[in-house]
Design a protein around this motif. Structure first.
Motif, PDB file in Angstrom:
ATOM      1  N   ASP A  80      10.503   2.874  21.996  1.00 33.51           N
ATOM      2  CA  ASP A  80       9.712   3.921  21.348  1.00 33.51           C
ATOM      3  C   ASP A  80       9.086   4.853  22.382  1.00 33.51           C
ATOM      4  N   ASP A  81       8.886   6.114  21.992  1.00 36.09           N
ATOM      5  CA  ASP A  81       8.250   7.086  22.887  1.00 36.09           C
ATOM      6  C   ASP A  81       6.815   6.687  23.200  1.00 36.09           C
ATOM      7  N   THR A  82       6.427   6.874  24.444  1.00 33.45           N
ATOM      8  CA  THR A  82       5.026   6.703  24.825  1.00 33.45           C
ATOM      9  C   THR A  82       4.259   7.973  24.464  1.00 33.45           C
ATOM     10  N   VAL A  83       3.091   7.802  23.892  1.00 32.88           N
ATOM     11  CA  VAL A  83       2.217   8.928  23.554  1.00 32.88           C
ATOM     12  C   VAL A  83       0.940   8.774  24.361  1.00 32.88           C
ATOM     13  N   ILE A  84       0.595   9.804  25.125  1.00 34.90           N
ATOM     14  CA  ILE A  84      -0.638   9.793  25.912  1.00 34.90           C
ATOM     15  C   ILE A  84      -1.757  10.333  25.035  1.00 34.90           C
ATOM     16  N   GLU A  85      -2.775   9.519  24.807  1.00 36.03           N
ATOM     17  CA  GLU A  85      -3.894   9.919  23.952  1.00 36.03           C
ATOM     18  C   GLU A  85      -5.182   9.929  24.762  1.00 36.03           C
ATOM     19  N   ASN A 230      -0.794   1.234  35.789  1.00 37.94           N
ATOM     20  CA  ASN A 230      -1.135   2.436  35.029  1.00 37.94           C
ATOM     21  C   ASN A 230       0.131   2.989  34.379  1.00 37.94           C
ATOM     22  N   GLU A 231       0.259   2.821  33.081  1.00 38.79           N
ATOM     23  CA  GLU A 231       1.466   3.242  32.378  1.00 38.79           C
ATOM     24  C   GLU A 231       1.292   4.591  31.681  1.00 38.79           C
ATOM     25  N   GLN A 232       0.183   5.282  31.963  1.00 39.80           N
ATOM     26  CA  GLN A 232      -0.071   6.593  31.360  1.00 39.80           C
ATOM     27  C   GLN A 232       0.490   7.697  32.261  1.00 39.80           C
ATOM     28  N   VAL A 233       1.800   7.838  32.268  1.00 38.95           N
ATOM     29  CA  VAL A 233       2.466   8.800  33.136  1.00 38.95           C
ATOM     30  C   VAL A 233       3.145   9.875  32.284  1.00 38.95           C
ATOM     31  N   ILE A 234       2.965  11.125  32.685  1.00 38.68           N
ATOM     32  CA  ILE A 234       3.613  12.267  32.046  1.00 38.68           C
ATOM     33  C   ILE A 234       4.542  12.889  33.078  1.00 38.68           C
ATOM     34  N   LEU A 235       5.812  13.027  32.751  1.00 35.77           N
ATOM     35  CA  LEU A 235       6.784  13.614  33.666  1.00 35.77           C
ATOM     36  C   LEU A 235       6.786  15.130  33.507  1.00 35.77           C
ATOM     37  N   CYS A 236       6.934  15.846  34.615  1.00 29.92           N
ATOM     38  CA  CYS A 236       6.925  17.308  34.566  1.00 29.92           C
ATOM     39  C   CYS A 236       8.106  17.886  35.331  1.00 29.92           C
TER      40      CYS A 236
END
Length: 338
Positions: A80-85, A230-236
């Motif tokens: 499932d997609d990770t959602v950063i909240e 830390n699994e709160q990663v956003i790729l850019c």
């Protein structure tokens, strides 16, 4: 190695099985519980594990070895997609388009607050602004540093927008305790000691792709952060260096669907740095939305002609109004069709 368990696997069976794997094979077991099934991701030397023995267990649906060196960032481990909240309710990922907008550099309180007001009114959910600026020339403006972060906090206080700003060194981490999303710039994508330190904190990290880095190298950099906890990663995706000289970089639009296929992490696109040209920001932003990006990061300055850095690629607030309106419309149409 990935093990998919059958829906009828009990809690007791799961615990006994995972404890046995950890004890007998000295591997780390990551457990992901989904709506349809439970997935176990084994990290370590799995070459000695008898795959046929594992598959023979009554509660095991399937077993497969993973060839990719990145594990935690791998969609096979986390379907499932990770959602950063964020605490304020803002989200990146999960089927909605998020926009991060603001100036390349924080210059004055008046400037950052004015831009923050305008981008919020246009629909941006996050405020970006550079306090520490990595510049190619040692003589170029290097940012206001700690003062810049303080001005970003002031803009957040007035608008409620979470702030996104770039870190240059692990030594600066104490200054970033009240920053909502920490950005790792392209030049630091493979600063592994910095990535390790960011893995120890519990704060979203916006990880930009390096100028000449492959997609796998980007995912391995994300793995460094995630391996630390830390699994709160956003790729850019922010453009890569090619033979083309008309634009500042070349936007690798194919990276968006590839990353979405390989990884569960959210993907945002930076059309400003990708092009270096203000008029190209809109078409590249539209292309990013069409390719499935979860968000955009766009540079906006109230007076680009007098910007202390990257004025040529910055939109005016009026231009940003138009771009934001168009990309939100495009995202709504795609979501409706999907």
């Amino acid at each position: 190695m990935i093990i998919v368990l059958k829906p009828n696997c009990t809690v007791e069976q799961l615990k006994h099985f995972t404890d046995g794997l950890t004890h007998d094979y000295n591997v780390k077991v990551n457990t992901w519980v989904g709506t349809q099934s439970t997935v176990l991701g084994l990290i370590g030397d799995t070459s000695v594990i008898d795959i046929d023995y594992i598959a023979a267990q009554d509660f095991v649906e399937s077993v497969k070895r993973v060839q990719e060196p990145y594990k935690k960032a791998n969609r096979k481990f986390h379907p499932d997609d990770t959602v950063i909240e964020l605490p304020g309710g803002q989200r990146i990922g999960g089927g909605t388009l998020s926009i991060i907008a603001g100036p390349c550099s924080v210059e004055t309180e008046e400037q950052i607050c004015e831009v923050a007001d305008r981008v919020k009114a246009a629909g941006a959910q996050f405020l970006r602004g550079g306090a520490f600026k990595p510049r190619t020339s040692p003589y170029a403006f290097q940012g206001l540093k700690a003062e810049g972060i303080e001005l970003l906090r002031e803009a957040r206080k007035k608008t409620g927008l979470p702030i996104v700003t770039e870190i240059m060194s692990a030594a600066h981490l104490p200054l970033f305790e009240d920053v909502d999303i920490i950005q790792v710039g392209a030049r630091n994508m493979q600063n592994f000691e910095l990535l390790k330190e960011l893995g120890k904190i519990r704060k979203p990290i916006l990880l930009k792709r390096g100028l000449s880095s492959t997609i796998e190298e980007l995912l391995m950099s994300a793995e460094y952060i995630m391996a630390g906890g830390n699994e709160q990663v956003i790729l850019c995706e922010r453009g890569i260096r090619t033979y083309e000289t008309y634009t500042r970089n070349t936007l690798d639009i194919s990276a968006v669907p590839i990353l979405k296929r390989l990884s569960h992490l959210p993907v945002v696109v930076d059309p400003s740095h990708a092009s270096g040209i203000a008029w190209l920001v809109e078409p590249l932003a539209m292309a990013a939305v069409a390719a499935g990006a979860d968000g955009l990061i766009i540079e906006v300055h109230n007076n680009p002609a007098k910007a202390l850095s990257d004025g040529a690629q910055s939109l005016t607030p009026d231009q940003f109004d138009r771009v934001a309106k168009r990309v939100f419309q495009a995202a709504s149409l795609l979501h409706a069709e999907g």
